[in-house]
Design a protein around this motif. Structure first.
Motif, PDB file in Angstrom:
ATOM      1  N   VAL A   1      36.026  28.446  49.159  1.00 16.78           N
ATOM      2  CA  VAL A   1      35.830  27.020  48.826  1.00 16.78           C
ATOM      3  C   VAL A   1      36.945  26.644  47.838  1.00 16.78           C
ATOM      4  N   SER A   2      37.495  25.445  47.960  1.00 16.94           N
ATOM      5  CA  SER A   2      38.607  25.092  47.058  1.00 16.94           C
ATOM      6  C   SER A   2      38.098  24.973  45.610  1.00 16.94           C
ATOM      7  N   LEU A   3      39.013  25.158  44.671  1.00 17.01           N
ATOM      8  CA  LEU A   3      38.637  25.101  43.248  1.00 17.01           C
ATOM      9  C   LEU A   3      37.917  23.792  42.925  1.00 17.01           C
ATOM     10  N   LEU A   4      38.468  22.672  43.389  1.00 15.77           N
ATOM     11  CA  LEU A   4      37.851  21.384  43.030  1.00 15.77           C
ATOM     12  C   LEU A   4      36.460  21.237  43.649  1.00 15.77           C
ATOM     13  N   ASP A   5      36.287  21.777  44.844  1.00 13.67           N
ATOM     14  CA  ASP A   5      34.948  21.711  45.462  1.00 13.67           C
ATOM     15  C   ASP A   5      33.971  22.648  44.739  1.00 13.67           C
ATOM     16  N   ARG A   6      34.480  23.792  44.291  1.00 14.38           N
ATOM     17  CA  ARG A   6      33.594  24.687  43.505  1.00 14.38           C
ATOM     18  C   ARG A   6      33.167  23.973  42.220  1.00 14.38           C
ATOM     19  N   ILE A   7      34.129  23.342  41.566  1.00 17.35           N
ATOM     20  CA  ILE A   7      33.799  22.628  40.325  1.00 17.35           C
ATOM     21  C   ILE A   7      32.792  21.510  40.611  1.00 17.35           C
ATOM     22  N   ALA A   8      32.986  20.804  41.718  1.00 16.00           N
ATOM     23  CA  ALA A   8      32.099  19.659  42.019  1.00 16.00           C
ATOM     24  C   ALA A   8      30.647  20.124  42.172  1.00 16.00           C
ATOM     25  N   VAL A   9      30.438  21.254  42.834  1.00 14.67           N
ATOM     26  CA  VAL A   9      29.056  21.702  43.027  1.00 14.67           C
ATOM     27  C   VAL A   9      28.477  22.264  41.716  1.00 14.67           C
ATOM     28  N   ILE A  10      29.302  22.948  40.932  1.00 15.56           N
ATOM     29  CA  ILE A  10      28.801  23.473  39.642  1.00 15.56           C
ATOM     30  C   ILE A  10      28.516  22.311  38.684  1.00 15.56           C
ATOM     31  N   LYS A  11      29.268  21.224  38.863  1.00  8.32           N
ATOM     32  CA  LYS A  11      29.058  20.053  37.983  1.00  8.32           C
ATOM     33  C   LYS A  11      27.638  19.486  38.166  1.00  8.32           C
ATOM     34  N   LYS A  12      27.098  19.611  39.387  1.00  3.82           N
ATOM     35  CA  LYS A  12      25.726  19.108  39.609  1.00  3.82           C
ATOM     36  C   LYS A  12      24.739  19.927  38.761  1.00  3.82           C
ATOM     37  N   PHE A  13      24.995  21.230  38.686  1.00  3.57           N
ATOM     38  CA  PHE A  13      24.168  22.112  37.848  1.00  3.57           C
ATOM     39  C   PHE A  13      24.336  21.733  36.368  1.00  3.57           C
ATOM     40  N   ARG A  14      25.572  21.484  35.965  1.00  4.19           N
ATOM     41  CA  ARG A  14      25.860  21.079  34.580  1.00  4.19           C
ATOM     42  C   ARG A  14      25.138  19.776  34.226  1.00  4.19           C
ATOM     43  N   ASP A  15      25.107  18.840  35.188  1.00  4.36           N
ATOM     44  CA  ASP A  15      24.455  17.546  34.921  1.00  4.36           C
ATOM     45  C   ASP A  15      22.940  17.720  34.778  1.00  4.36           C
ATOM     46  N   LEU A  16      22.390  18.670  35.514  1.00  8.87           N
ATOM     47  CA  LEU A  16      20.941  18.940  35.383  1.00  8.87           C
ATOM     48  C   LEU A  16      20.625  19.556  34.020  1.00  8.87           C
ATOM     49  N   ILE A  17      21.543  20.366  33.516  1.00  8.68           N
ATOM     50  CA  ILE A  17      21.351  20.914  32.158  1.00  8.68           C
ATOM     51  C   ILE A  17      21.325  19.759  31.160  1.00  8.68           C
ATOM     52  N   ASP A  18      22.281  18.863  31.325  1.00  5.39           N
ATOM     53  CA  ASP A  18      22.370  17.715  30.416  1.00  5.39           C
ATOM     54  C   ASP A  18      21.064  16.910  30.463  1.00  5.39           C
ATOM     55  N   LYS A  19      20.586  16.672  31.694  1.00  8.89           N
ATOM     56  CA  LYS A  19      19.361  15.871  31.871  1.00  8.89           C
ATOM     57  C   LYS A  19      18.144  16.552  31.221  1.00  8.89           C
ATOM     58  N   ASN A  20      18.129  17.883  31.259  1.00 10.07           N
ATOM     59  CA  ASN A  20      16.951  18.629  30.775  1.00 10.07           C
ATOM     60  C   ASN A  20      17.171  19.276  29.417  1.00 10.07           C
TER      61      ASN A  20
END
Ligand code: NAP
Ligand code: G3H
Length: 471
Positions: free
Chosen positions: A58-77
């Motif tokens: 998976v390209s670096l930017l796509d890997r970052i994009a999917v991990i960012k969703k996890f990061r945003d859930l941390i922020d939310k919780n």
């Protein structure tokens, strides 16, 4: 009561076996997490292996994009994560939330730094190989085993997991048992964020029961471990060829060389020694100072120690119960040994179960255990040494080599002193600390092997892959 599951291949594990997690403040059960079998653990490594190549592609930017969703859930919780953390490790609520926020900042910086991991491009011209062009890129090592300690259960987990994933590795994560509620809290976030199956697996159980099964798994390409010297050295001695980054204990000295800003020095020493009740690898764990300055410094330290609030994490007190009664017994043993050998208890030496009042001990000598051992509790020994050379000698005689502080307004003398100190880092006019997290963080001697820090973790979790073009 909280109940969270281990995670393998994006499936929440319920094998019917559970491990109770204590709340150190109430000494009641805070929750339970899965207790995994050897079979479960082997499956975690198998799926980490089988999903790795596809994830790396998976390209670096796509890997970052999917991990960012996890990061945003941390922020939310983040408030709930802080609450869970506070309940299981008795870190006060304010500091628990600060730990989660700091983790989000590390994740964001990791995303940016990963984009700067540019390949080396070299010609062979200087070696007489005119028609060769070499391109050396950083590629994933493969399967990373991340093991975290109790004292930063969220931050020191994700400071390993995120750089590993960003660079295309897959991860098996083993949280400390005290810290595994917050570790397994992440299971649902991984699923909700839609991380690909198998790239981030969370295995739980007591280290003494499953540690060897985990660390000896043949699928591991790299281990990133933070914890005690004992377990770190055990992993080191296993003699496998797996790459290792070990961040272990410390006995950081604060060396006070003048009396020109004692109020400021004392503030740094107090925050350094007693923050999170001294349960930090980088805590100030001894003060080295001459008699004349000690006579002025100790009363200032005493009044500041006595002003620290002591109580429960929910009340945001500065001092909270240490992780368990066994740890409190060990800390008390160091205090008692110093008392028996003639040290002066300036303040403290009071205990209710695992709640220990901050203790300052003066006139500590080198025959006392507290001069050398890591208490991992709210205890600070002051060692009076008149000779500068002797001070440097004692600072360096330790088995540990994590960090040190030098307090001195003469910057030349401070730098010259810092250069004599055998630790990974020396802080001039501040307490020892890991941050800023963009800086390399390392210990030498028994304090570790390899380097952490955002860029350094991206480097340690990758290797060069060379491609040589002949034209
Ligand atoms: P620890 O007892 O060494 O535990 C660390 C981790 O190792 C935990 O996840 C633990 O799981 C696991 N473990 C236990 N036995 C194992 C085995 N045989 N094989 C593999 N893993 C095993 O350390 P801790 O009490 O959590 O943390 C305190 C220590 O960590 C202090 O010495 C502190 O200085 C050090 N520390 C160092 C740094 C640094 O960056 N230098 C940072 C933080 C802490 P269980 O909990 O299930 O036993
Ligand atoms: O306990 C060890 C941590 O790496 C220390 O981090 O200096 O930010 O408290 P800190």
């Amino acid at each position: 009561m909280r109940q969270y599951n281990a995670l393998i291949n994006n499936e929440l594990i319920d094998n019917g076996q559970w491990l109770e997690i204590m709340n150190p403040a109430t000494l009641a059960v805070a929750g339970k997490v899965s207790a995994l079998s050897a079979e479960d653990i082997n499956k975690a490594f198998a799926v980490a292996r089988s999903s790795q190549q596809q994830w790396e592609e998976v390209s670096l930017l796509d890997r970052i994009a999917v991990i960012k969703k996890f990061r945003d859930l941390i922020d939310k919780n983040k408030e709930e994560i802080a609450q869970v953390m506070s309940e299981e490790i008795a870190k006060n609520l304010k500091e628990s939330l600060a730990e989660v926020v700091r983790t989000i900042e590390i994740i964001d910086y990791t995303f940016e730094e990963a984009k700067r991991m540019e390949p080396l491009a070299l010609t062979g011209e200087g070696m007489g190989a005119k028609n060769k062009l070499g391109v050396f890129s950083r590629v994933a090592k493969g399967v990373v085993l991340a093991i975290s300690p109790f004292n930063y259960p969220f931050n020191l987990a994700l400071a390993k997991i995120i750089p590993a994933l960003v660079m295309g590795n897959t991860v098996v994560f083993k949280p400390a048992t005290a810290g595994s509620l917050v570790g397994t809290y992440m299971s649902k976030l991984v699923i909700e964020a839609g991380l690909p199956k198998g790239i981030f697996n969370i295995v739980t159980g007591r280290g003494r029961e499953i540690g060897d099964i985990i660390t000896s798994n043949p699928e591991i390409d790299m281990i990133s471990f933070t914890g005690s010297v004992g377990i770190g050295n055990q992993i080191r001695k296993m003699g496998s060829t797996t790459d290792l980054v070990l961040e272990l204990g410390g006995k950081d000295p604060a060396i006070v060389l003048d009396d020109l800003n004692l109020e400021k020095y004392a503030d740094e020493i107090i925050n350094g020694a007693y923050g999170y009740s001294g349960q930090r690898c980088t805590a100030v764990k001894r003060v080295l100072v001459n008699n004349e300055i000690a006579d002025k410094l100790v009363p200032i330290l005493k009044s500041k120690v006595e002003a620290l609030s002591v109580g429960m994490p929910s009340e945001n007190t500065f001092i909270t119960p240490v992780i368990d009664e066994k740890s409190a017994d060990f800390i008390q043993g160091l205090i008692d040994d110093a008392k028996e050998k003639g040290a002066t208890i300036v303040t403290g030496d009071k205990r209710e179960k695992n709640l220990m009042w901050p203790t300052l001990i003066d006139n500590v000598t080198v025959d006392m255990k507290v001069a050398w051992e890591e208490p991992f509790g709210p205890v600070l020994p002051v060692i009076r040494i008149d000779s500068y050379d002797e001070m440097i000698k004692i600072a360096n005689e330790s088995q540990f080599g994590l960090q040190a502080s030098v307090f001195c307004q003469d910057i030349s003398k401070a730098i010259l002193t810092a250069k004599k100190i055998k630790t990974g880092t020396v802080n001039i006019n501040s307490r020892p600390q890991r941050g800023p997290d963009s800086f390399p963080f390392l210990g030498i001697k028994d304090s570790g092997e390899g380097v952490q820090g955002i860029r350094e973790s991206l480097l340690s979790m990758t290797r060069y892959q060379g491609m040589i073009i002949n034209y």
